[in-house]
Write a protein that holds these residues in place. Structure first.
Motif, PDB file in Angstrom:
ATOM      1  N   ASP A 120       0.849  -1.194   0.000  1.00 34.52           N
ATOM      2  CA  ASP A 120       0.000   0.000   0.000  1.00 34.52           C
ATOM      3  C   ASP A 120       0.885   1.245   0.000  1.00 34.52           C
ATOM      4  O   ASP A 120       1.938   1.273   0.630  1.00 34.52           O
ATOM      5  N   GLY A 155      -3.162  12.179   6.005  1.00 32.80           N
ATOM      6  CA  GLY A 155      -2.635  11.370   4.908  1.00 32.80           C
ATOM      7  C   GLY A 155      -3.764  10.725   4.143  1.00 32.80           C
ATOM      8  O   GLY A 155      -4.936  10.800   4.546  1.00 32.80           O
ATOM      9  N   TYR A 156      -3.421  10.117   3.012  1.00 29.36           N
ATOM     10  CA  TYR A 156      -4.414   9.428   2.189  1.00 29.36           C
ATOM     11  C   TYR A 156      -3.695   8.328   1.424  1.00 29.36           C
ATOM     12  O   TYR A 156      -2.474   8.370   1.249  1.00 29.36           O
ATOM     13  N   HIS A 157      -4.449   7.368   0.967  1.00 32.97           N
ATOM     14  CA  HIS A 157      -3.867   6.303   0.162  1.00 32.97           C
ATOM     15  C   HIS A 157      -3.709   6.742  -1.290  1.00 32.97           C
ATOM     16  O   HIS A 157      -4.621   7.339  -1.860  1.00 32.97           O
ATOM     17  N   SER A 327      -3.049   3.268  14.067  1.00 33.76           N
ATOM     18  CA  SER A 327      -3.772   3.472  15.329  1.00 33.76           C
ATOM     19  C   SER A 327      -5.201   2.959  15.275  1.00 33.76           C
ATOM     20  O   SER A 327      -5.803   2.678  16.307  1.00 33.76           O
ATOM     21  N   GLY A 328      -5.757   2.834  14.088  1.00 37.49           N
ATOM     22  CA  GLY A 328      -7.106   2.302  13.953  1.00 37.49           C
ATOM     23  C   GLY A 328      -7.120   0.800  13.739  1.00 37.49           C
ATOM     24  O   GLY A 328      -8.184   0.213  13.569  1.00 37.49           O
ATOM     25  N   GLY A 329      -5.958   0.191  13.714  1.00 37.85           N
ATOM     26  CA  GLY A 329      -5.889  -1.256  13.563  1.00 37.85           C
ATOM     27  C   GLY A 329      -5.439  -1.718  12.194  1.00 37.85           C
ATOM     28  O   GLY A 329      -5.281  -2.922  11.969  1.00 37.85           O
ATOM     29  N   ALA A 330      -5.227  -0.789  11.251  1.00 32.36           N
ATOM     30  CA  ALA A 330      -4.766  -1.190   9.918  1.00 32.36           C
ATOM     31  C   ALA A 330      -3.413  -1.875  10.036  1.00 32.36           C
ATOM     32  O   ALA A 330      -2.500  -1.373  10.683  1.00 32.36           O
ATOM     33  N   ALA A 331      -3.298  -3.034   9.417  1.00 30.90           N
ATOM     34  CA  ALA A 331      -2.061  -3.795   9.485  1.00 30.90           C
ATOM     35  C   ALA A 331      -1.074  -3.300   8.450  1.00 30.90           C
ATOM     36  O   ALA A 331      -1.446  -2.755   7.414  1.00 30.90           O
ATOM     37  N   ARG A 333       2.082  -4.292   5.833  1.00 28.69           N
ATOM     38  CA  ARG A 333       2.640  -5.406   5.062  1.00 28.69           C
ATOM     39  C   ARG A 333       4.047  -5.034   4.596  1.00 28.69           C
ATOM     40  O   ARG A 333       4.330  -3.849   4.373  1.00 28.69           O
TER      41      ARG A 333
ATOM     42  N   ARG B 159      -7.326   1.117   1.310  1.00 30.29           N
ATOM     43  CA  ARG B 159      -6.193   0.298   1.726  1.00 30.29           C
ATOM     44  C   ARG B 159      -6.392  -1.147   1.259  1.00 30.29           C
ATOM     45  O   ARG B 159      -7.236  -1.880   1.787  1.00 30.29           O
ATOM     46  N   GLY B 161      -4.443  -3.626   1.685  1.00 29.84           N
ATOM     47  CA  GLY B 161      -3.947  -4.611   2.649  1.00 29.84           C
ATOM     48  C   GLY B 161      -4.941  -4.984   3.720  1.00 29.84           C
ATOM     49  O   GLY B 161      -4.717  -5.955   4.460  1.00 29.84           O
ATOM     50  N   THR B 162      -6.032  -4.239   3.850  1.00 27.08           N
ATOM     51  CA  THR B 162      -7.015  -4.588   4.871  1.00 27.08           C
ATOM     52  C   THR B 162      -8.346  -5.020   4.251  1.00 27.08           C
ATOM     53  O   THR B 162      -9.373  -5.000   4.915  1.00 27.08           O
ATOM     54  N   LEU B 171     -12.738  -5.827  14.068  1.00 24.85           N
ATOM     55  CA  LEU B 171     -12.490  -5.157  15.343  1.00 24.85           C
ATOM     56  C   LEU B 171     -12.928  -3.710  15.229  1.00 24.85           C
ATOM     57  O   LEU B 171     -12.585  -3.012  14.271  1.00 24.85           O
ATOM     58  N   PRO B 173     -12.575  -0.094  15.348  1.00 24.31           N
ATOM     59  CA  PRO B 173     -11.333   0.686  15.335  1.00 24.31           C
ATOM     60  C   PRO B 173     -11.345   1.755  16.415  1.00 24.31           C
ATOM     61  O   PRO B 173     -12.402   2.247  16.798  1.00 24.31           O
ATOM     62  N   SER B 174     -10.162   2.102  16.868  1.00 28.05           N
ATOM     63  CA  SER B 174     -10.003   3.308  17.674  1.00 28.05           C
ATOM     64  C   SER B 174      -9.455   4.410  16.784  1.00 28.05           C
ATOM     65  O   SER B 174      -8.892   4.138  15.725  1.00 28.05           O
ATOM     66  N   PHE B 246      -9.410   8.254   5.431  1.00 27.84           N
ATOM     67  CA  PHE B 246      -8.163   7.505   5.623  1.00 27.84           C
ATOM     68  C   PHE B 246      -8.411   6.439   6.695  1.00 27.84           C
ATOM     69  O   PHE B 246      -8.909   5.356   6.387  1.00 27.84           O
ATOM     70  N   LEU B 247      -8.180   6.757   7.974  1.00 28.57           N
ATOM     71  CA  LEU B 247      -8.337   5.729   9.013  1.00 28.57           C
ATOM     72  C   LEU B 247      -9.796   5.385   9.277  1.00 28.57           C
ATOM     73  O   LEU B 247     -10.086   4.318   9.827  1.00 28.57           O
ATOM     74  N   SER B 250      -9.798   2.479   6.750  1.00 28.04           N
ATOM     75  CA  SER B 250      -8.700   1.560   6.421  1.00 28.04           C
ATOM     76  C   SER B 250      -8.572   0.372   7.357  1.00 28.04           C
ATOM     77  O   SER B 250      -7.697  -0.468   7.158  1.00 28.04           O
ATOM     78  N   PHE B 251      -9.414   0.262   8.371  1.00 31.21           N
ATOM     79  CA  PHE B 251      -9.259  -0.849   9.321  1.00 31.21           C
ATOM     80  C   PHE B 251      -9.768  -2.172   8.744  1.00 31.21           C
ATOM     81  O   PHE B 251      -9.249  -3.230   9.085  1.00 31.21           O
TER      82      PHE B 251
END
Lengths: 411, 411
Positions: A120, A155-157, A327-331, A333, B159, B161-162, B171, B173-174, B246-247, B250-251
């Motif tokens: 990503d 930010g943005y993707h 911070s929101g849980g996005a992993a 890679r 995203r 990747g998610t 989950l 998200p926070s 964004f977030l 993206s989770f």
């Protein structure tokens, strides 16, 4: 022995940005050996690490067999340290000379490739000067910074599939724009711009759902490269409300072929600027290790220096960007790439985009060849370089990201 | 013989959404055979296409050897047609029964995986009703549609990747949000929502720099699936100006395990709604083939139907989205996924998100079990299904995308 005292058996001037203090990784081919290999830049040569590891570091040779950085990135920080120590030894210990010298390729014979598979791609917006400049131009009469700007790294993707390596020609994109008299038209962008940035390359993945703390930055991020986030300002201005930039950015993003390991940037670390308000705890680096980086960028247009953006002044650090992004849980890679956003300093000569350098075209850049530019013309070539402080007065170079503007495609 | 008249030697009711008119592709394992395989859903079974192709279609067996759809996607539209014809023959010609019947696995024994490697993920915003509803809530007093909305299909990169397969727990998200009294806080989202969408899966890559025309849609797009674009409205509202979501997104993005080939949707094609103003030529489908799709979605919350969003009313078609996405020269890769945006119809019971169904929480949904919801609670399960018209009065099913909300992660 600290790296400050290292010397190599190669004949490399102490001032060379690719001395043993740097050792950046890339992926290359040569005319006589078209299979891609992992290389490390040393002086004006490229060490064929795929070949060297096969004989000198067989336990890690698998990381380089495919010729990209993908496997090395995924192998994690212990492997990164082990490989860097090995490469350093090969290039500094005279006893390796006979084995290693034949594996050096003149850099001029190496064709550099995109060094890793981009997973990503995220682009941030972390220079306060840049954000203020753009806010003043695009939203005159209101506060140039949006209310969230000092609370989180915005930010943005972006489009991972159009990240290209330095040297790839950049076709002028076509797109929709609204003319000053309100007409909506489609055609080649008339306001093609650059954005001079640094990019950070993720190696170690993270667990879905679990944030990465500021303190764990070095466990996940392998290194940094130069990014030119080409931007079509006319397309972007028309499309970006309310969901952000899309086609104004997605046609091409150029990266330098060399990824500089974080380990090479230890001497470049500086305190980031003071933040007000104090960030929320997960972004608060006041008591953490400093991840400001004193890296100087330089932008050249057709060979003429037009800007020297200072990375040290970036409001948000890469460590904060990583902590925010997860911070929101996005992993994460291996191969995730996140860029800093345009690097602009407080002075006019430190602005990292043409829209700032020409103040939205109002003050064209006059080049020494007598021509002037509001934005990029077909045939223009932009080269961005970067360098940081290394140990013992050395320089850690990032190399360059280069792009030539080709005319818009037509059917 | 048209597909309308096809009958299978399997004992499948004519009303089954996974009859021979559908034949969607997925990727699965079984408890006794953990290696992933490509499957085609047929009735309540899954045909092991990896095994079937090895013996019955050896020239194409390589497309299925790795067990995901990646190689099939990249193989292009001629291969897609050839494989679909072969699978149809195996399931309708009695002479294949002995060879094929042993390769059928009860669907209840199959664990479905993410069917393909997501390259770039793009989310559009193509329902006028949805965009108007959100504009009214978020920008009261101004025109609910931004000036660009009817000129181009607004979209942004998400995203990749998610993106997760149906059944993966989500989950909560926070993230950062601003409270009504202006305080900026970090914590679990209090406004977790769904977005019911269809997603389109790209197969054939395109040439960098060269737009894909409306007429070439079927050459590049393999098929469609259901998407639940989970959205944390409080995080999104605070972060999204000026660079977009964004977030807040993206989770996690959930997709159905089955990808329905475009070939199965021929009978679902309908005229898109009238557009005013007429789109610019590269987006103008007035004289082109129609890519409106009469697909009915259904959203169930803890088993209770709460919405039936009609896809046929989407203002922008997937063909227009593809043409727009590539109009600036961005190349397509196999595995690119682009989603329609929330599907909302004109009626309150046709809205594809809770923020619309509850009008930003003002009118909570009262469920038959006596509980009410403004947004999602921990433990809630959302299931989105979709079905289209097939040949001869049959139904082409998309299966379902299912997600259970798990409590926010805490250290």
């Amino acid at each position: 022995m600290s790296t400050a005292e290292l010397s190599t058996w190669l004949d490399i001037p102490r001032t060379h940005p690719f001395g043993v203090q740097t050792l950046p990784y890339g992926s290359f081919t040569t005319p006589d050996a078209p299979r891609r290999r992992v290389g490390v830049a040393i002086g004006d040569a490229v060490l064929d690490v795929t070949a060297a590891a096969a004989s000198l570091l067989p336990g890690r040779a698998g990381l380089f067999a495919a010729g990209s950085l993908d496997a090395l990135l995924a192998a994690g920080s212990r492997a990164w340290a082990e490989v860097r120590a090995a490469v350093t030894m090969w290039l500094t210990d005279e006893r390796y000379r006979d084995a290693v010298a034949p594996l050096l390729v003149p850099a001029s014979r190496a064709t550099m490739l995109l060094p890793f598979t981009v997973a990503d791609y995220v682009d941030f917006y972390a220079s306060e000067h840049h954000a203020v400049n753009l806010g003043r131009m695009f939203r005159p009469g209101s506060d140039p910074l949006t209310p969230n700007w000092k609370h989180l790294p915005i930010g943005y993707h972006g489009r991972a599939g159009t990240v290209v390596v330095s040297g790839t020609p950049v076709l002028r994109p076509s797109g929709q724009r609204r003319t000053p008299d309100g007409e909506v038209v489609f055609g080649p962008s008339t306001r093609l711009d650059i954005e001079a940035e640094l990019g950070f390359v993720v190696g170690t993945p993270s667990t879905p759902g679990q944030p990465v703390r500021l303190a764990d930055f070095e466990q996940h991020v392998f290194g940094a490269c130069i990014v030119n986030d080409w931007s079509a300002r006319d397309i972007q201005a028309w499309e970006y409300v309310p969901l952000g930039p899309f086609l104004g950015k997605s046609f091409a993003t150029s990266v330098s072929p060399w990824v500089v390991p974080l380990a090479a940037l230890a001497h470049a670390r500086v305190a980031p600027p003071p933040r007000n308000p104090r960030p929320l705890p997960h972004l608060d680096d006041a008591d953490a290790k400093e991840w400001g980086l004193d890296v100087e960028l330089e932008v050249r247009l057709n060979g003429h220096p037009v800007s020297r953006p200072p990375f040290a002044g970036m409001y948000w650090t890469a460590a904060q960007q990583l902590a925010h992004m997860t911070s929101g849980g996005a992993a994460l890679r291996p191969g995730d790439l996140f860029a800093s956003g345009t690097v602009s300093g407080s002075e006019p000569g430190q602005r990292g985009s043409l829209i700032e350098l020409t103040w939205n075209g109002a003050h064209p850049l006059v080049l020494p060849d007598g021509t002037s530019r509001e934005f990029l013309a077909d045939g223009d070539e932009v080269v961005i370089t970067a360098a940081a402080r290394g140990p013992g007065g050395t320089t850690v170079g990032f190399g360059e990201v280069r792009g030539l503007i080709a005319p818009a495609w037509s059917r």
